[in-house]
Design an enzyme around this catalytic site. Structure first.
Site, PDB file in Angstrom:
ATOM      1  N   GLU A   1      65.247 -18.771  77.831  1.00 53.90           N
ATOM      2  CA  GLU A   1      65.682 -17.576  77.865  1.00 53.90           C
ATOM      3  C   GLU A   1      64.964 -16.713  76.935  1.00 53.90           C
ATOM      4  OE1 GLU A   1      69.997 -17.389  77.313  1.00 53.90           O
ATOM      5  OE2 GLU A   1      70.304 -18.323  79.324  1.00 53.90           O
TER       6      GLU A   1
ATOM      7  N   GLU B   1      70.133 -23.245  84.544  1.00 58.08           N
ATOM      8  CA  GLU B   1      71.340 -22.994  83.984  1.00 58.08           C
ATOM      9  C   GLU B   1      72.358 -22.119  84.796  1.00 58.08           C
ATOM     10  OE1 GLU B   1      71.795 -21.343  79.821  1.00 58.08           O
ATOM     11  OE2 GLU B   1      70.385 -22.860  79.190  1.00 58.08           O
TER      12      GLU B   1
HETATM   13  C1  BGC Z   1      72.608 -21.035  75.559  1.00 61.88           C
HETATM   14  C2  BGC Z   1      74.159 -21.570  75.093  1.00 61.88           C
HETATM   15  C3  BGC Z   1      75.182 -20.708  75.811  1.00 61.88           C
HETATM   16  C4  BGC Z   1      74.771 -20.761  77.320  1.00 61.88           C
HETATM   17  C5  BGC Z   1      75.608 -19.783  78.042  1.00 61.88           C
HETATM   18  C6  BGC Z   1      72.302 -21.115  77.025  1.00 61.88           C
HETATM   19  O1  BGC Z   1      71.211 -20.755  77.250  1.00 61.88           O
HETATM   20  O2  BGC Z   1      71.731 -21.833  74.934  1.00 61.88           O
HETATM   21  O3  BGC Z   1      74.179 -21.496  73.813  1.00 61.88           O
HETATM   22  O4  BGC Z   1      76.423 -21.223  75.678  1.00 61.88           O
HETATM   23  O5  BGC Z   1      73.451 -20.338  77.654  1.00 61.88           O
HETATM   24  O6  BGC Z   1      75.711 -18.607  77.685  1.00 61.88           O
END
Ligand code: BGC
Length: 458
Positions: free
Chosen positions: A176, A293
């Site tokens: 990210e 993710e």
């Molecule tokens: C972050 C996490 C977070 C998740 C959802 C991830 O990329 O590293 O800390 O909980 O995104 O926001």
């Protein structure tokens, strides 16, 4: 003679009508257009080639400042549990920046390397495609140029260290990117880092994502280095107010209580964004896409989470996008580490079961019989509407979530094994028409015969 010709003409016309009715008993399907899938793209080959399809992040462990500080310490058995549940991929977020020197040569701590080795080995032993990344390197987001050399030095060490590892270990450059790490700076850093990795790992898969926290909207600013083994990642948390409700690390944190009902509008919001990613990939050499993710935080209600998770996972799969759920056993977790068991609803939403759908018909051909994923929609139907004296009437065995597409096609929702039967009825119009035609033909023939005889006697 004229009369004779006329009667004969009528007779022939009636007979041919009669024959055509008897000898041509089938009419082809009518009704509306069959619904077409909205896209004809498929990246399946790329997905198969990259050996990723369904994955899970072991989050909150190695990307915490110290492993265990955020409640997750990776246990050896996790990988077997993950593999046996049906996943083929594991993504391991790692905060290398917290375990390396701050000045040249930016050496990574030996003990930390050993710990990562252990985790990676346990994962590879289970034949899981294993992704390691640089996660939570917050400093580089604020000062990209100031951390450029350190970032490259980290990758130089990581790639040297794992150069002999199987090809099923993938590298993801940075989780990210955001803030001061603009498109321009990120593209530059990406190009330079891929060059470094390629010195020791010529063909290993490298995953790169856009800025804006890996948002699909920022794909347009991403420049993919010329390299055959690049996979492009994006993260998916739409709508953010639902997936991040009550998230303590978001300021202001979205209010708790928002549901995800799966309305047409809610679904469209998701499919529009996925389509955007796919369209971008198609314009960029059909590069493989990876939804690295996606997930909904545990403060949302479970029914909405399951509904959302299943929808996003299936929609990604339909488009040939490999995915990795966020995450295994913390706040978004699909696994309960205290009870030592999966949260079944979430696991089923991710790794859906298959159900058998049988479509039967006495006449003509039925299509759609097969095994389908739980939670998917399938089109079933028959290919003709009439057969001899029978006409198709309706399907038996439909449920409340099924949808009529047209006269002979139905979209059914696969929530269990389903048996759908085509029901036919006698078409009385046909036999009656034939009887009437026969009667008329006989009458005409008798009349013709009578008149012919009369004419002969005269
Ligand atoms: C972050 C996490 C977070 C998740 C959802 C991830 O990329 O590293 O800390 O909980 O995104 O926001």
């Amino acid at each position: 003679m004229a009369l004779l010709e006329k009667s004969l003409g009528t007779y022939i016309l009636l007979s041919s009508l009669l024959f055509s009715t008897i000898l041509y008993p089938f009419s082809t399907r009518g009704g509306g257009e069959k619904a077409q899938p909205s896209h004809d793209y498929r990246f399946e080959e790329a997905v198969v080639e990259s050996r990723m399809r369904r994955g899970i992040n072991i989050g909150n462990a190695l990307e915490a400042p110290r492993e265990g500080e955020w409640g997750v310490y990776i246990r050896d058995e996790y990988f077997k549990i993950i593999k046996e549940a049906g996943f083929d991929t594991v993504r391991i977020p790692i905060r290398w920046s917290a375990h390396a020197e701050n000045s040249p040569p930016y050496r990574i701590d030996e003990a930390f390397f050993k710990r990562v080795d252990w985790v990676v080995n346990k994962s590879l032993e289970q034949h899981l495609t294993t992704i390691i990344n640089i996660h939570h390197y917050e400093e580089i987001m604020q000062d990209p140029l100031g951390h450029r050399d350190r970032f490259k030095a980290l990758w130089s060490q990581i790639s040297e260290h794992y150069k002999g590892y199987p090809e099923t270990l993938f590298f993801e450059l940075l989780n990210e990117p955001y803030g001061e790490l603009t498109d321009e700076k990120w593209n530059m850093l990406t190009r330079e880092t891929v060059e470094i990795i390629r010195r020791t790992n010529p063909t290993r898969k490298i995953i790169i994502g856009p800025t804006g926290w890996n948002s699909v909207y920022n794909l347009k600013g991403l420049v993919i280095p010329e390299d055959e083994n690049i996979i492009v990642t994006f993260h998916f948390y739409t709508p953010f107010e639902f997936t991040h409700q009550g998230a303590e690390w978001v300021n202001p944190s979205p209010t708790v209580g928002r549901k995800w009902l799966g309305t047409q509008d809610e679904k469209k919001q998701i499919t529009d964004e996925l389509n955007m990613a796919v369209e971008w990939a198609m314009q960029h050499g059909n590069v493989s896409l990876f939804m690295g993710e996606f997930g909904a935080y545990g403060k949302a209600d479970m029914v909405s989470r399951v509904r959302w998770t299943r929808f996003v996972a299936r929609e990604a799969e339909k488009r040939g996008i490999a995915w990795c759920y966020w995450e295994f056993c913390a706040g978004f977790g699909a696994y309960d580490p205290d009870r030592g068991e999966w949260k079944t609803e979430l696991l089923n939403a991710l790794i859906s079961e298959k159900h058998y759908v049988a479509v039967e018909t006495e006449y003509g051909n039925a299509f759609g019989t097969g095994w389908y994923d739980e939670g998917s929609y399938v089109q079933i139907g028959i290919d003709i509407t009439s057969w001899g004296f029978y006409v198709f009437d309706h399907f038996e065995g439909l449920g409340p979530k099924d949808r009529i597409i047209d006269e002979t096609t139905v979209e059914i929702y696969v929530d269990d094994c389903r048996m759908i039967k085509a029901v036919w009825r006698i078409d009385y119009v046909k036999p009656l028409t034939i009887a009437l035609i026969c009667f008329a033909a006989c009458a005409a023939a008798t009349l013709y015969k009578k008149r012919a005889l009369k004419a002969f006697h005269n």
